[in-house]
Design a protein around this motif. Structure first.
Motif, PDB file in Angstrom:
ATOM      1  N   THR A 211      -4.197   0.920  -2.348  1.00  0.00           N
ATOM      2  CA  THR A 211      -3.753  -0.440  -2.096  1.00  0.00           C
ATOM      3  C   THR A 211      -2.821  -0.935  -3.197  1.00  0.00           C
ATOM      4  O   THR A 211      -2.669  -0.302  -4.233  1.00  0.00           O
ATOM      5  CB  THR A 211      -4.955  -1.386  -1.969  1.00  0.00           C
ATOM      6  N   SER A 212      -2.232  -2.094  -2.966  1.00  0.00           N
ATOM      7  CA  SER A 212      -1.205  -2.602  -3.882  1.00  0.00           C
ATOM      8  C   SER A 212      -1.724  -2.787  -5.306  1.00  0.00           C
ATOM      9  O   SER A 212      -1.020  -2.504  -6.273  1.00  0.00           O
ATOM     10  CB  SER A 212      -0.649  -3.920  -3.356  1.00  0.00           C
TER      11      SER A 212
ATOM     12  N   THR B 148       0.864  -1.175   0.000  1.00  0.00           N
ATOM     13  CA  THR B 148       0.000   0.000   0.000  1.00  0.00           C
ATOM     14  C   THR B 148       0.904   1.228   0.000  1.00  0.00           C
ATOM     15  O   THR B 148       1.895   1.280   0.734  1.00  0.00           O
ATOM     16  CB  THR B 148      -0.904   0.035   1.242  1.00  0.00           C
TER      17      THR B 148
ATOM     18  N   SER C 211      -8.391  -0.042  -4.370  1.00  0.00           N
ATOM     19  CA  SER C 211      -9.034   0.722  -3.297  1.00  0.00           C
ATOM     20  C   SER C 211      -8.158   1.903  -2.927  1.00  0.00           C
ATOM     21  O   SER C 211      -6.934   1.791  -2.881  1.00  0.00           O
ATOM     22  CB  SER C 211      -9.249  -0.169  -2.075  1.00  0.00           C
ATOM     23  N   SER C 212      -8.821   3.024  -2.648  1.00  0.00           N
ATOM     24  CA  SER C 212      -8.086   4.208  -2.248  1.00  0.00           C
ATOM     25  C   SER C 212      -8.872   4.958  -1.175  1.00  0.00           C
ATOM     26  O   SER C 212     -10.072   4.733  -0.992  1.00  0.00           O
ATOM     27  CB  SER C 212      -7.809   5.127  -3.447  1.00  0.00           C
TER      28      SER C 212
ATOM     29  N   SER D 264       1.623  -4.229   4.214  1.00  0.00           N
ATOM     30  CA  SER D 264       0.417  -5.060   4.249  1.00  0.00           C
ATOM     31  C   SER D 264      -0.172  -5.213   2.855  1.00  0.00           C
ATOM     32  O   SER D 264      -0.646  -6.289   2.501  1.00  0.00           O
ATOM     33  CB  SER D 264      -0.627  -4.448   5.180  1.00  0.00           C
ATOM     34  N   GLY D 265      -0.187  -4.123   2.095  1.00  0.00           N
ATOM     35  CA  GLY D 265      -0.705  -4.171   0.750  1.00  0.00           C
ATOM     36  C   GLY D 265      -2.204  -4.095   0.613  1.00  0.00           C
ATOM     37  O   GLY D 265      -2.721  -3.743  -0.462  1.00  0.00           O
ATOM     38  N   TRP D 266      -2.932  -4.407   1.697  1.00  0.00           N
ATOM     39  CA  TRP D 266      -4.393  -4.521   1.552  1.00  0.00           C
ATOM     40  C   TRP D 266      -5.159  -3.406   2.237  1.00  0.00           C
ATOM     41  O   TRP D 266      -6.330  -3.178   1.962  1.00  0.00           O
ATOM     42  CB  TRP D 266      -4.867  -5.858   2.117  1.00  0.00           C
ATOM     43  N   ARG D 267      -4.570  -2.725   3.195  1.00  0.00           N
ATOM     44  CA  ARG D 267      -5.290  -1.693   3.944  1.00  0.00           C
ATOM     45  C   ARG D 267      -4.855  -0.315   3.480  1.00  0.00           C
ATOM     46  O   ARG D 267      -3.776  -0.143   2.925  1.00  0.00           O
ATOM     47  CB  ARG D 267      -5.016  -1.838   5.438  1.00  0.00           C
ATOM     48  N   THR D 268      -5.690   0.667   3.738  1.00  0.00           N
ATOM     49  CA  THR D 268      -5.348   2.070   3.486  1.00  0.00           C
ATOM     50  C   THR D 268      -5.307   2.778   4.825  1.00  0.00           C
ATOM     51  O   THR D 268      -6.233   3.494   5.206  1.00  0.00           O
ATOM     52  CB  THR D 268      -6.369   2.723   2.541  1.00  0.00           C
TER      53      THR D 268
END
Length: 125
Positions: free
Chosen positions: A52-53, A33, A57-58, A101-105
């Motif tokens: 996100t990666s 992320t 999602s932003s 993490s790549g998945w959370r903002t």
């Protein structure tokens, strides 16, 4: 280790535009992320935008929604922040950050693992 280098800051009049770039090296950021934070004198470092990666999602802070756009080019290992309709209140040092993490903002600085040195954005009235 990931090294992040921001560029594109400067002085602009209110209503103008700037595009910030964050070039990463050391590792590919395709699984990270990425985010932009900003810090004005005497204030805390706050999230501006995160993506996100996958780019699917932003998140934006309310004050920049509709004016700023975060994007990424994983092939170039670079993240961007397009800033339009700039206001004097946008004046700050802007920092690029990476979260493994790549998945959370994430909205807080402690959620990010790597930081750039910052680039100054000054908006005159």
């Amino acid at each position: 280790q990931v090294q992040l280098v921001e560029s594109g800051g400067g002085l602009v009049q209110a209503g103008g535009s700037l595009k910030l770039s964050c070039a990463a090296s050391g590792r590919t950021i395709s699984r990270y992320t990425m985010a932009w934070f900003r810090q004005a004198p005497g204030k805390e470092r706050d999230l501006v935008a995160a993506i996100t990666s996958s780019g699917g999602s932003s998140r934006y802070t309310d004050s920049v929604k509709g004016r700023f756009t975060i994007s990424r080019d994983n092939a170039k290992n670079t993240v961007y922040l397009q800033m339009n309709s700039l206001k004097p209140g946008d004046t700050a040092v802007y920092y690029c950050a990476a979260d493994a993490s790549g998945w959370r903002t994430g909205q807080t600085t402690r959620e990010y693992d790597y930081w750039g040195q910052g680039t100054q954005v000054t908006v005159s009235s």
